[in-house]
Scaffold this active site. Sequence first.
Site, PDB file in Angstrom:
ATOM      1  N   HIS A 167      -8.035   7.893   4.164  1.00 39.71           N
ATOM      2  CA  HIS A 167      -7.866   7.256   2.847  1.00 39.71           C
ATOM      3  C   HIS A 167      -6.478   6.633   2.679  1.00 39.71           C
ATOM      4  O   HIS A 167      -6.273   5.760   1.820  1.00 39.71           O
ATOM      5  CB  HIS A 167      -8.113   8.294   1.753  1.00 39.71           C
TER       6      HIS A 167
ATOM      7  N   ASP B 281      -9.775   2.283   1.922  1.00 38.16           N
ATOM      8  CA  ASP B 281     -10.478   2.695   0.706  1.00 38.16           C
ATOM      9  C   ASP B 281     -11.973   2.387   0.826  1.00 38.16           C
ATOM     10  O   ASP B 281     -12.420   1.761   1.794  1.00 38.16           O
ATOM     11  CB  ASP B 281      -9.905   1.978  -0.513  1.00 38.16           C
TER      12      ASP B 281
ATOM     13  N   ARG C  72       0.815  -1.218   0.000  1.00 34.53           N
ATOM     14  CA  ARG C  72       0.000   0.000   0.000  1.00 34.53           C
ATOM     15  C   ARG C  72       0.853   1.275   0.000  1.00 34.53           C
ATOM     16  O   ARG C  72       0.327   2.389   0.106  1.00 34.53           O
ATOM     17  CB  ARG C  72      -0.942  -0.020   1.217  1.00 34.53           C
TER      18      ARG C  72
ATOM     19  N   THR D  72     -19.895   6.906  14.649  1.00 34.58           N
ATOM     20  CA  THR D  72     -20.950   7.678  15.301  1.00 34.58           C
ATOM     21  C   THR D  72     -22.302   7.082  14.939  1.00 34.58           C
ATOM     22  O   THR D  72     -22.602   6.888  13.757  1.00 34.58           O
ATOM     23  CB  THR D  72     -20.916   9.157  14.866  1.00 34.58           C
TER      24      THR D  72
END
Length: 213
Positions: A186, A190, A13, A165
Amino acid sequence: MEFQIIDRQTWARKEYFDHYISSVPCTYSMSVRVDITAVIESGVKLYPAMLYAISTIVNRHREFRTALNETGKVGVFSNMMPCYTIFHKESETFSNIWTEYHPDFGRFLCAYRQDLAQYGQVPGMEAKPNTPPNTFPISMIPWTTFQSFHLNLQKGYAYLLPIFTMGKYEVEHGRYWLPLAVQVHHAVCDGFHVSRFINELQELLSRKDAFNR
């Protein structure tokens, strides 16, 4: 609890992390409704049931356990625990409490009840002291429902862990629907990962045996 440092040079990543942490810092949120009918019909209290369910899925996937340590190195916690809010009616303020996560709902519920009994009436933001670094925030706004919810964090671009939340549930055609907002970074998470999280959470919430005590 362990924090495993990620080798950024060999990390699959790396390109995406560098882009969204440095070039284009980006956090985002997704608001959905989850069907909690099975939870309501089970008779368990909704708040600890949702704390358990969300924590269960968080602990399945490393992208929801990825964080920066105190020296700024990125790594993955071996396990996560919920840090949640308790409302004080008299002062109209809230406090944070964290509870050890256990994959068995009965044991988690017992720990939750013990923490609530010991710290539920303690004033101040940090009712239960010494919050560990491997906690993630969950809060609930039980007085109103919502279709969208966003947090605006001044230093949010350096915070990689998810934030959840919940709102007031609604009843439609005999089904109970709870609004849930998921905020992520991000750089580590994703749309695919959030979607998988929501789908797996819904699967768990729909299981009638998930909240056996």
